[in-house]
Enzyme design. Sequence first.
Site, short mmCIF file in Angstrom:
data_model
loop_
_atom_site.label_atom_id
_atom_site.label_comp_id
_atom_site.label_asym_id
_atom_site.label_seq_id
_atom_site.Cartn_x
_atom_site.Cartn_y
_atom_site.Cartn_z
N ASP A 25 0.83 -1.21 0.00
CA ASP A 25 0.00 0.00 0.00
C ASP A 25 0.87 1.26 0.00
O ASP A 25 1.98 1.25 0.51
CB ASP A 25 -0.92 -0.02 1.23
CG ASP A 25 -2.08 0.97 1.09
OD1 ASP A 25 -2.37 1.40 -0.05
OD2 ASP A 25 -2.68 1.30 2.11
N HIS A 42 2.32 3.46 -9.10
CA HIS A 42 2.08 2.05 -9.41
C HIS A 42 3.23 1.48 -10.24
O HIS A 42 3.63 0.33 -10.04
CB HIS A 42 0.76 1.88 -10.16
CG HIS A 42 -0.44 2.26 -9.34
ND1 HIS A 42 -0.61 1.84 -8.04
CD2 HIS A 42 -1.53 3.03 -9.62
CE1 HIS A 42 -1.75 2.33 -7.57
NE2 HIS A 42 -2.33 3.06 -8.50
N LEU A 136 11.16 -20.27 -4.54
CA LEU A 136 10.13 -19.41 -3.94
C LEU A 136 8.80 -19.53 -4.70
O LEU A 136 8.78 -19.54 -5.93
CB LEU A 136 10.62 -17.96 -4.01
CG LEU A 136 9.67 -16.86 -3.55
CD1 LEU A 136 9.45 -16.94 -2.04
CD2 LEU A 136 10.23 -15.48 -3.91
C1 IPE Z 1 -5.42 -2.75 -0.10
O1 IPE Z 1 -5.06 -1.43 -0.34
C2 IPE Z 1 -5.37 -3.52 -1.36
C3 IPE Z 1 -4.09 -3.60 -2.03
C4 IPE Z 1 -2.93 -3.17 -1.62
C5 IPE Z 1 -4.12 -4.27 -3.29
P1 IPE Z 1 -6.16 -0.27 -0.44
O2 IPE Z 1 -5.40 0.99 -0.56
O3 IPE Z 1 -7.13 -0.58 -1.50
O4 IPE Z 1 -6.88 -0.39 0.99
P2 IPE Z 1 -7.90 0.60 1.72
O5 IPE Z 1 -9.05 0.81 0.80
O6 IPE Z 1 -7.18 1.88 1.98
O7 IPE Z 1 -8.24 -0.11 2.98
C1 IPE Z 2 -1.61 0.21 -3.37
O1 IPE Z 2 -1.38 1.57 -3.37
C2 IPE Z 2 -1.85 -0.35 -4.75
C3 IPE Z 2 -3.23 -0.79 -4.99
C4 IPE Z 2 -4.20 -0.78 -4.14
C5 IPE Z 2 -3.51 -1.26 -6.32
P1 IPE Z 2 -2.57 2.60 -3.38
O2 IPE Z 2 -2.95 2.89 -4.79
O3 IPE Z 2 -3.67 2.15 -2.50
O4 IPE Z 2 -1.85 3.87 -2.74
P2 IPE Z 2 -2.47 4.90 -1.73
O5 IPE Z 2 -2.99 4.12 -0.54
O6 IPE Z 2 -3.56 5.63 -2.45
O7 IPE Z 2 -1.32 5.77 -1.35
MG MG Z 3 -4.09 2.42 -0.53
#
Ligand code: IPE
Ligand code: IPE
Ligand code: MG
Length: 251
Positions: A25, A42, A136
């Site tokens: 995240d 990303h 792995l």
């Molecule tokens: C959780 O991250 C899912 C992934 C990392 C793929 P999110 O950024 O979507 O989670 P919430 O919505 O903040 O809980």
């Molecule tokens: C995690 O990073 C990747 C996915 C959920 C696909 P985020 O896109 O949730 O990044 P933040 O939380 O908005 O910083």
């Molecule tokens: Mg996120």
Amino acid sequence: MTHISSTKAVPSTGAIPKHVAIIMDGNGRWATKRFLPRVAGHVKGVEAVRGIVEACVDRGISFLTLFAFSSENWRRPADEVSLLMRLFVSALEKEVARMHANNIRLKVVGDLSRFDSQLQKMIQIAEAKTANNTGLTVSICANYGGRWDIIQAVNQLNAKRNTNGEISEDDLSQYLSMAYAPEPDLFIRTGGETRISNFLLWQLAYSEFYFTETFWPDFDAAALDVAIQSYQARERRFGRTSAQVAGPSSQ
Ligand code: IPE
Ligand code: IPE
Ligand code: MG
């Protein structure tokens, strides 16, 4: 191969976690902080995956599970979702050969029926190509949700059983989508949030949790080592007392 459930028996554990599961995240915030579009985060996030996969190989970790796209992430703006799908395709194109050369087995876990047929086909091919690799195991959770996983397991179990008797944990867990792996020893969430966000609800029952403010694109081998050091400082009791764990007759 079936694995011991942490609620049924005391699993064997070592200094190096056998199974590390990560919620990757913070990509968006990493980018926003740099006045870049979220997509840049990303793209960097995919690079971080490569680094962590290599680090796990080097450290002798057996299973690495990465939450890449949740069943709730479809709620994001359509252009971000479609970019994430394209990134997934291009990562498969670029990385599968390298993974195969490194004896890595790739699994993609989740409700794949919602992905377009080209992506589904690529996933099938990548999994088949690496299926017999013995190093792995990297599991990518895509359109994954912990509740979806439990429900699909219940549905499979229902379809196979014709009695209404009580079911056991083992009856159900053999149908969970990651039944091929032991339960995670170490759960990591980057990006500062301290929640599970519908990740591996069943399997995290006895995992050690580690949260870090570090955004996923900045999470490197050194950051992984800090998480592993934190893990190594924990006493995993699995319901027992500290004296039992420490004592000679602890098992
Ligand atoms: C959780 O991250 C899912 C992934 C990392 C793929 P999110 O950024 O979507 O989670 P919430 O919505 O903040 O809980
Ligand atoms: C995690 O990073 C990747 C996915 C959920 C696909 P985020 O896109 O949730 O990044 P933040 O939380 O908005 O910083
Ligand atoms: Mg996120």
